[in-house]
Design an enzyme around this catalytic site. Sequence first.
Site, PDB file in Angstrom:
ATOM      1  N   ASP A 134     -13.896   0.890   1.647  1.00  0.00           N
ATOM      2  CA  ASP A 134     -12.710   1.717   1.812  1.00  0.00           C
ATOM      3  C   ASP A 134     -12.722   2.795   0.741  1.00  0.00           C
ATOM      4  OD1 ASP A 134     -10.048   2.309   2.870  1.00  0.00           O
ATOM      5  OD2 ASP A 134     -10.019   0.200   3.452  1.00  0.00           O
TER       6      ASP A 134
ATOM      7  N   ASP B 175      -9.477   6.341   3.755  1.00  0.00           N
ATOM      8  CA  ASP B 175      -8.034   6.147   3.822  1.00  0.00           C
ATOM      9  C   ASP B 175      -7.296   7.480   3.848  1.00  0.00           C
ATOM     10  OD1 ASP B 175      -5.750   4.202   3.515  1.00  0.00           O
ATOM     11  OD2 ASP B 175      -5.440   5.358   1.679  1.00  0.00           O
TER      12      ASP B 175
ATOM     13  N   GLU C 130      -9.011   7.622   8.649  1.00  0.00           N
ATOM     14  CA  GLU C 130      -7.704   7.132   9.080  1.00  0.00           C
ATOM     15  C   GLU C 130      -6.806   8.336   9.352  1.00  0.00           C
ATOM     16  OE1 GLU C 130      -4.150   4.171   7.470  1.00  0.00           O
ATOM     17  OE2 GLU C 130      -5.151   5.524   6.069  1.00  0.00           O
TER      18      GLU C 130
ATOM     19  N   HIS D   5      -5.444  -4.130   8.721  1.00  0.00           N
ATOM     20  CA  HIS D   5      -4.698  -4.727   7.620  1.00  0.00           C
ATOM     21  C   HIS D   5      -3.263  -4.254   7.527  1.00  0.00           C
ATOM     22  CE1 HIS D   5      -6.160  -0.851   6.364  1.00  0.00           C
ATOM     23  NE2 HIS D   5      -5.320  -0.848   5.349  1.00  0.00           N
ATOM     24  N   ASP D   6      -2.865  -3.276   8.320  1.00  0.00           N
ATOM     25  CA  ASP D   6      -1.535  -2.677   8.216  1.00  0.00           C
ATOM     26  C   ASP D   6      -0.617  -3.002   9.382  1.00  0.00           C
ATOM     27  OD1 ASP D   6      -1.741  -1.427   5.760  1.00  0.00           O
ATOM     28  OD2 ASP D   6      -2.536   0.442   6.570  1.00  0.00           O
TER      29      ASP D   6
END
Length: 571
Positions: free
Chosen positions: A101, A208, A266, A344-345
């Site tokens: 990430d 990200d 993202e 993960h969100d």
Amino acid sequence: MDPSEEPWWKEATFYQIYPASFKDSNNDGWGDIPGITSKISYLSSLGIDAIWLSPIYDSPQNDMGYDISNYQSLYPPYGTLSDLDTLIKTCHSHNLKIIMDLVINHTSSLHPWFIESSSSKTNPKRDYYIWKPPRYSPSGDILPPTNWRSYFSSSTWTFSPQTQEYYLHLYHSSQPDLNWENPSLRKAIYEEAITFWLERGIDGFRIDTVNKYSKVQSFEDAPVTIPDSKHQPAPEYWCNGPRIHEFLHEMHTQVLDPYNAVSIGELSNTPFPEQVLPYVSAAKKELDMAHEFSIIRLGTGKNIFESKYDYTPFTLPTVKQLVEKWQVFTEGTDGWNTVFIENHDNGRCVSRFGDGSPQSAKCIGLWQATLSGTLFIYQGQEIGMGNIPGDWEWKEYKDVESKEALQEAGGNGDKEKVKRVEEGLRILARDHARVPMRWNEEENGGFTGVEANPWMRAFEKGVSVESQMGDENSVLEFYRRVLKMRREYKDLFVYGRFKLLFGEDEKLFVYIQEGEHRKGLVVMNFTGEEQILPDTEEILEGKGRLLIGTFGEDVISEYLKPWEGRVYVNF
């Protein structure tokens, strides 16, 4: 282009690992890199091609590692750089790629850059971040430079008494935004946060908040869209900004290309294909692919900045319309697509798009594995892990966003709003995806020792790798079969042309994936009741063979069981 000449990442299945919750090797209750290394053989046997590690960098962990205090060292509970080198080598020895990430919109407020930047207005790193003088009310009260609202409900600006100015942060106040307008800052990012890891053997990055680096430089107030709030949503001023494509092209060509590193961005607040295509066009050299969130955000409130957890039910036709939109948007272009339903969100897919049952987990797995583009699955998805049980107390929820949503709702004294937020969090909270992975049926699920105290409570006995291993009817073994099928029929399920059928049907999800020489038909019952199977021969214009089914490959019934899915192929 001939599929044999396509880059490796187009046909790959990526597996996202949330390191804190994957596998703890030393029984301290926190997942670590040696724990991940111990499970590489398992991941390889699943049929994936690459792993993606959520942040493992050194961090005060205010936002689970998305607040980085040192790009070139690891958070000690995860292990050492030597441990990571071993993981990289182990992945490559199993023919798996590994990506990390990349969090470069902001750092932690404890990063040395920010400590220097905040020390004085004349510090050489002052412009590494975005600083602005205060405004003043008619009565002389100090006010932020703009009325912008952050993702965590407060202002995007925090006052620093040391230099009497405000710094910008789109997220928590401990996550100050970097100033991408500064070429020295960009150079430092490229060297310290990217090249350093590529030199160690990393194969690329999931990037990200990739479309938030360029801010509109006028720094003016946003229109008032929430009348009772002094902080207003302002994505038009900091998302998809005026120089974003310039910045990403520079990063791609100067840093990523020389290492042949894959880049997955993202992309939030970018709901239209014409917005996404410039980011993923091969000719433009910005990103290889991107995660767009229209489908995975279904159920969230209309305004993600004000009412994200005001749950809004959705219908199957709505799901289908969005799937169609994002399956066809790259047709006739040089862009590329991604497929995912968990990360993960967000809450777990089996609890949001299914009914929580193993059968619905398999149906969702079949759906995901038969869509065109690069497939991403999230840890635990392959065993059907669901959301946190409804009887958990709120103290069990660890995420900063969950805590702030509850705090904001309670602070207004609106009991109905508190109830709505609580109901929404039970479905949508980021915490659901962060519960420890269940490897066996022991206490703590084999994530850590039975006597250890995990950082987050484990649950769901009966849903584990060990309990499903070798059981042909399990979610795990079905994922293995369907990923193998996807690889063998990549002309249909990676590169195929998507065609939606029966778009308004509220019970069946049916579509064709068309290749150069054959067609695949996907039929799924998205209900808990038996449904009539459509006429597959008519749709395929001839007989088709049942390639895979969630109830096996020898099914001949003209009815679909609850949450049954099948794939037919013509020859």
